[in-house]
Scaffold this motif. Sequence first.
Motif, PDB file in Angstrom:
ATOM      1  N   GLY A  12     -55.305  27.624  34.479  1.00  0.00           N
ATOM      2  CA  GLY A  12     -56.170  26.270  34.518  1.00  0.00           C
ATOM      3  C   GLY A  12     -56.026  25.295  36.076  1.00  0.00           C
ATOM      4  O   GLY A  12     -56.518  24.037  36.622  1.00  0.00           O
ATOM      5  N   SER A  13     -55.789  25.454  37.376  1.00  0.00           N
ATOM      6  CA  SER A  13     -55.342  25.709  38.181  1.00  0.00           C
ATOM      7  C   SER A  13     -54.993  26.592  39.600  1.00  0.00           C
ATOM      8  O   SER A  13     -54.927  27.547  39.469  1.00  0.00           O
ATOM      9  CB  SER A  13     -54.393  24.476  38.579  1.00  0.00           C
ATOM     10  N   SER A  14     -55.884  25.470  40.789  1.00  0.00           N
ATOM     11  CA  SER A  14     -55.952  27.327  42.322  1.00  0.00           C
ATOM     12  C   SER A  14     -53.660  27.934  42.031  1.00  0.00           C
ATOM     13  O   SER A  14     -54.237  28.430  42.762  1.00  0.00           O
ATOM     14  CB  SER A  14     -55.728  26.891  42.907  1.00  0.00           C
ATOM     15  N   SER A  15     -53.250  26.521  41.441  1.00  0.00           N
ATOM     16  CA  SER A  15     -51.717  27.574  42.169  1.00  0.00           C
ATOM     17  C   SER A  15     -51.309  28.066  40.961  1.00  0.00           C
ATOM     18  O   SER A  15     -49.968  28.438  40.664  1.00  0.00           O
ATOM     19  CB  SER A  15     -50.380  26.483  42.334  1.00  0.00           C
ATOM     20  N   ASP A  16     -51.740  28.342  39.282  1.00  0.00           N
ATOM     21  CA  ASP A  16     -52.103  29.264  38.464  1.00  0.00           C
ATOM     22  C   ASP A  16     -52.477  30.185  38.211  1.00  0.00           C
ATOM     23  O   ASP A  16     -51.914  31.089  37.035  1.00  0.00           O
ATOM     24  CB  ASP A  16     -52.045  28.630  37.174  1.00  0.00           C
ATOM     25  N   ASP A  17     -52.639  31.245  39.788  1.00  0.00           N
ATOM     26  CA  ASP A  17     -52.955  32.979  40.049  1.00  0.00           C
ATOM     27  C   ASP A  17     -52.792  32.883  41.323  1.00  0.00           C
ATOM     28  O   ASP A  17     -53.008  32.356  42.416  1.00  0.00           O
ATOM     29  CB  ASP A  17     -54.296  32.982  39.344  1.00  0.00           C
ATOM     30  N   SER A  18     -51.909  34.010  41.369  1.00  0.00           N
ATOM     31  CA  SER A  18     -51.269  34.527  42.230  1.00  0.00           C
ATOM     32  C   SER A  18     -51.146  35.457  42.782  1.00  0.00           C
ATOM     33  O   SER A  18     -51.413  36.533  41.940  1.00  0.00           O
ATOM     34  CB  SER A  18     -50.369  33.768  43.034  1.00  0.00           C
ATOM     35  N   GLU A  19     -51.328  36.325  44.591  1.00  0.00           N
ATOM     36  CA  GLU A  19     -51.170  37.103  44.375  1.00  0.00           C
ATOM     37  C   GLU A  19     -50.021  37.541  45.362  1.00  0.00           C
ATOM     38  O   GLU A  19     -49.745  36.804  46.620  1.00  0.00           O
ATOM     39  CB  GLU A  19     -52.512  38.059  44.763  1.00  0.00           C
ATOM     40  N   GLU A  20     -48.923  38.774  45.758  1.00  0.00           N
ATOM     41  CA  GLU A  20     -47.822  38.800  46.632  1.00  0.00           C
ATOM     42  C   GLU A  20     -48.140  40.210  46.881  1.00  0.00           C
ATOM     43  O   GLU A  20     -47.875  40.916  45.422  1.00  0.00           O
ATOM     44  CB  GLU A  20     -46.530  38.234  46.078  1.00  0.00           C
TER      45      GLU A  20
END
Length: 206
Positions: free
Chosen positions: A5-13
Amino acid sequence: SRRVGSSSDDSEEPEAGGTPSFISSDLELAEDGGTRQRVGLRFNKITIPPRALIVNASITFTADSAQTGAALILTFMGELNRDPGNFTTVSRDLVDRQNTTARVNWISIPNWATGANYTTPNLAPIFQEIINHSEWTNGSPIVIFVHGNSRTVLRKAYSYDTNPQLAATLNITYRTPEYLLSRYDTDQGFKLWLSPDGTLAAGLDD
């Protein structure tokens, strides 16, 4: 169902640890330029009551480009946390979070065609471990992590930033316990219930 639901709810590292990025044109499952990476997905307001039995849980990705290769295996696990926060750019934010013991492998992943949807196998063991945690609260967020076995084969899915309507979507089916007896006094209650798996259980209810 619940969509990221938001930009900071999917991420890569990077899987070895590093600086996460949650502003990306796609989610690369699960390598980037020859470096294995971990992808995090956070789903908000998951309304599952405590003691529920998870029948099925799966995540649907929409491919943002055509990708092939049969050697890829993706491994899914969850974050064991009663209230997991949004992803940040703090170093090792993804890889240092506490993981579930339960893991599910996605093998025999088909070739992906741009714009098509692809759904994971049943991830119920992961969600069951999270729901069974003593501090689980109905309506909390749930975080799922994905990493892979390859530095050369991947699948690319739409991220929230590229198209919010095509971001990863979570679908869950569950059964709730059947309460047989509830008794309360002034400050504490007692419940007897038939669990969805057919077992009889009892406990205190504050």
